[in-house]
Enzyme design. Structure first.
Site, short mmCIF file in Angstrom:
data_model
loop_
_atom_site.label_atom_id
_atom_site.label_comp_id
_atom_site.label_asym_id
_atom_site.label_seq_id
_atom_site.Cartn_x
_atom_site.Cartn_y
_atom_site.Cartn_z
N GLU A 35 42.77 49.80 46.60
CA GLU A 35 42.10 49.35 47.67
C GLU A 35 42.77 48.82 48.75
OE1 GLU A 35 37.90 47.28 48.94
OE2 GLU A 35 39.25 46.13 47.50
N LYS A 41 34.75 28.23 21.34
CA LYS A 41 35.31 27.60 22.51
C LYS A 41 36.62 26.77 21.94
CE LYS A 41 31.84 27.52 25.80
NZ LYS A 41 31.06 26.72 26.88
N TRP A 77 31.15 22.75 15.50
CA TRP A 77 31.49 22.44 16.84
C TRP A 77 32.29 20.77 16.37
CZ3 TRP A 77 31.63 25.31 20.90
CH2 TRP A 77 30.43 26.72 20.74
N ASP A 121 40.71 46.72 42.65
CA ASP A 121 40.18 46.15 43.90
C ASP A 121 41.10 45.10 44.52
OD1 ASP A 121 37.38 44.99 45.32
OD2 ASP A 121 38.23 43.19 44.44
#
Length: 701
Positions: free
Chosen positions: A404, A134, A98, A349
């Site tokens: 939808e 990350k 890190w 959706d």
């Protein structure tokens, strides 16, 4: 069609755009809005052309996951990220302890950051499989650690609040290898809507593996031919039902590994089930720790800025569908799930929310075409839907897309080539709303003509998937059809060896009738949310603690309980409970459709909508459906019209004892037609139609 790139790679070529003119022949009313529709189609063609001329073509463009995120090669790993608002970027993780100073990234003129990590001296990858990663960015709003936008897997370590991106590249021997071919697209779609996490009878989060072994065989046995799975894309908040997505390319780690999901899908294919994914491209979670919100420190990045970029009701972020990198991200996302996981299609959706800047909220759609083709229409979003349908159907001809849409947008379920938005089906939401409206009143006041109109009110040549209820009606704060009908009596009177009540008898009868008439008249596809086939009691309530809203309003939690976040399949299987008869009826209904294919039959005729008798009679294909909604009147020698002469027999009877009925119909009886016309039909036959029953007749010759 394929062609070779300059590097010798075989490229797939989408068919060229059509002229988009046929929609005016299908619906002449659209000619009054030709300016809007021509602009829409020209924008679609312009983006297609730009992708072909400047982005390497749709095949390359829609495989952004091979360029962005982590890309493994023989020499090492390249990591790329589009983050134009960031001032600096470094890749951090377990692999470099890190250390933000160890692996700085460089930025090009397009705002794309890049770093190459060579293999270790022993030839092993510089980032071990399964390790946390990350990207640390210096941004205008400060330094922040983000999960890479194209991450393929992310997990929440026990005890941690934020998720961590996982570098996911298992060795060959650990990768799942698909063994079974994908099924062909069925002519009639019978969809079983599911959620993996809540698919266990036990109060816990279920797994992909258990769903594969326990739930898929149940779906097959019930007679459905498609399984639609919600909450696949990773979402930090379990209670969002999977609709607040944080990591778009990562399958939810709550339920198991990516390989487990692949095994589930392969098993479904072995059973002949089409697997549809409930994909969310209509918005994104506003979570800045785990998701795309504020990814590069700016408000705009993947989203619109200001109020337009914030969905006020869903408390989420709204994509900027006019940005080429957003288009690349979303198109690649759709392709990733089809390519890597072998999904057979999608239910998109929130398409209504996408297509209008008002998101379909606090507006009433009356059917006036001005509501669809005006300044409130987000043309960029509509064109994105055209592009993604174009991509899916061009490269995966057997794939299914369902949108939808509650607005009734014309051309929504017409092919892009003819000028449509391109969906195969519209999810017909008005039917479920109508049933809830009716159930709030007394069924003695139901109007037969109103029911038939709602079920048959569809746009010509635009196919629909219909449902009596979906997951929406099962959520806490709402009621399922079974609960509307039977309420608290369900707790005490569902045992066959105990007494019944008028509420129970009425509820079970109408539950069966509502489902069959919805399937019979409502569309070319049918959907049921898991458990509702047997009238699952109570509601869905995800585990949650108490919270205080920004307004100061206090909302009590449920002690983080999973008690209402499961499916009691044991109730439907228990032969000593009335739930079993309801489940048996739903199963018989699905198998009847499988045998006769009535949902997609070209022949449909409603011959009777009798308000006084409370009777509806209609033909679908060769079948004759007779519904008697009267609460007390049964009719002997009741004449029903039909198209074909001959001898008819009962093929489905909601009043059969097997289905929790009273057994008033004799199934061995033969019904001979006479030549006397009835209800504008050339032939007719007589039946006995008991109160609150539905019976289906089929010709015997």
């Amino acid at each position: 069609m394929d062609k070779e790139s300059s590097t010798g790679e075989k490229l797939r070529i989408l068919p060229p755009p059509g002229n988009g003119q046929q929609i005016y022949e299908i619906d002449p009313t659209l000619r009054d809005f030709k300016y809007h529709l021509e602009y829409r189609y020209s924008l679609y063609r312009r983006i297609r052309s730009d992708i072909d001329e400047h982005k390497g073509g749709m095949d390359v463009f829609s495989r952004g996951y091979e360029k962005f995120g982590f890309v493994r090669s023989a020499e090492g790993i390249t990591y790329r990220e589009w983050a134009p608002g960031a001032d600096s970027a470094a890749l951090v993780g377990d692999f470099n302890n890190w250390d933000p100073n160890a692996d700085h990234m460089s930025k090009n003129d397009l705002g794309i950051w890049e770093i190459f990590l060579p293999n270790n001296a022993d030839g092993s990858p510089p980032i071990p499989h399964g390790s946390r990663v990350k990207v640390r960015m210096g941004t205008p709003s400060g330094t922040k650690d983000s999960i890479p936008a194209w991450i393929k897997y992310s997990v929440q370590t026990p005890g941690d609040i934020p998720y961590n991106g996982i570098y996911y590249d298992p060795p060959e021997e650990e990768k799942y290898v698909f063994k079974h071919p994908q099924p062909k697209r069925p002519k009639s779609l019978r969809i079983y809507e599911t959620h993996v996490g809540m698919s266990s009878p036990e109060p816990k989060i279920n797994t992909y593996a258990n769903f594969r072994d326990e739930v898929l065989p149940r779906i097959k046995r019930l007679g459905y031919n498609a399984v639609q799975i919600m909450a696949i894309q990773e979402h930090s908040y379990y209670g969002s039902f999977g609709y607040h997505v944080t990591n778009f390319f990562a399958p939810s780690s709550r339920f198991g590994s990516p390989e487990d999901l692949k095994s589930l899908i392969d098993r479904a294919h072995e059973l002949g089930l089409v697997v549809l994914m409930d994909v969310v491209h209509s918005h994104a979670s506003n979570n800045t720790l785990d998701g795309l919100n504020g990814f590069d420190g700016t408000d705009t990045h993947y989203f619109h800025g200001g109020s337009r970029g914030h969905h006020w009701m869903w408390d989420s972020r709204v994509f900027n569908y006019g940005n080429k990198e957003v288009i690349r991200f979303l198109l690649s996302n759709a392709r990733w799930w089809l390519e890597e996981y072998k999904f057979d299609g999608f239910r998109f959706d929130g398409a209504t929310s996408m297509m209008y800047t008002h998101h379909g909220l606090q507006v009433t759609f009356t059917g006036s075409y001005h509501e669809y083709f005006g300044f409130a229409t987000d043309v960029d979003a509509v064109v994105y839907l055209m592009l993604v349908n174009d991509l899916i159907h061009g490269f995966y001809p057997e794939a299914v897309t369902i949108g939808e849409d509650v607005s009734g947008m014309p051309t929504f379920a017409l092919p892009v080539q003819v000028g449509g938005v391109g969906f195969d089906y519209r999810l017909h939401m008005a039917v479920a709303d109508k049933w809830i409206e009716l159930l709030k009143g007394n069924d003695e006041a139901w109007e037969m003509g109103n029911i038939v109109h709602t079920l048959t009110n569809r746009r010509w040549l635009e196919k629909c998937v219909t449902y009596a209820e979906s997951h929406d009606q099962a959520l806490v704060g709402d009621k399922t059809i079974a609960f509307w009908l039977m309420d608290k009596d369900m707790y005490d009177f569902m045992a066959l060896n105990g007494p019944s009540t008028p509420n129970i008898d009425r509820g079970i009868a109408l539950h069966k009738m509502i489902r069959l008439i919805t399937m019979g008249l409502g569309g070319e596809g049918y959907l049921n949310f898991m458990g509702n086939e047997f009238g699952h009691p109570e509601w869905i309530d995800f585990p949650r603690g108490p919270q205080v809203l920004p307004t100061g309003k206090f909302i009590p939690g449920n002690n983080n309980s999973y008690d209402k976040c499961r499916r009691r399949f044991d109730l439907g299987d228990a032969e000593f409970l009335r739930y079993h008869g309801m489940q048996q009826f739903d199963q018989a209904m699905q198998h009847l459709e499988e045998k006769y294919g009535f949902m997609t039959s070209d022949h449909q005729y409603v011959s009777r909508k009798h308000e006084e008798d409370k009777v509806i009679v209609f033909e679908k294909g060769d079948l004759v459906f007779v519904f008697n909604f009267h609460w007390s009147n049964s009719y002997f020698d009741y004449r029903v019209g039909c198209l074909k002469p001959g001898k008819y027999k009962v093929v489905l009877d909601s009043d059969a004892g097997l289905f929790g009925g009273f057994g008033r119909i004799h199934h061995t009886a033969e019904h001979f037609t006479s030549d006397c016309q009835h209800d504008n039909r050339p032939h007719s036959f007589s039946v006995y139609t008991p109160s609150r029953t539905c019976v289906v007749y089929a010709p015997m010759n």
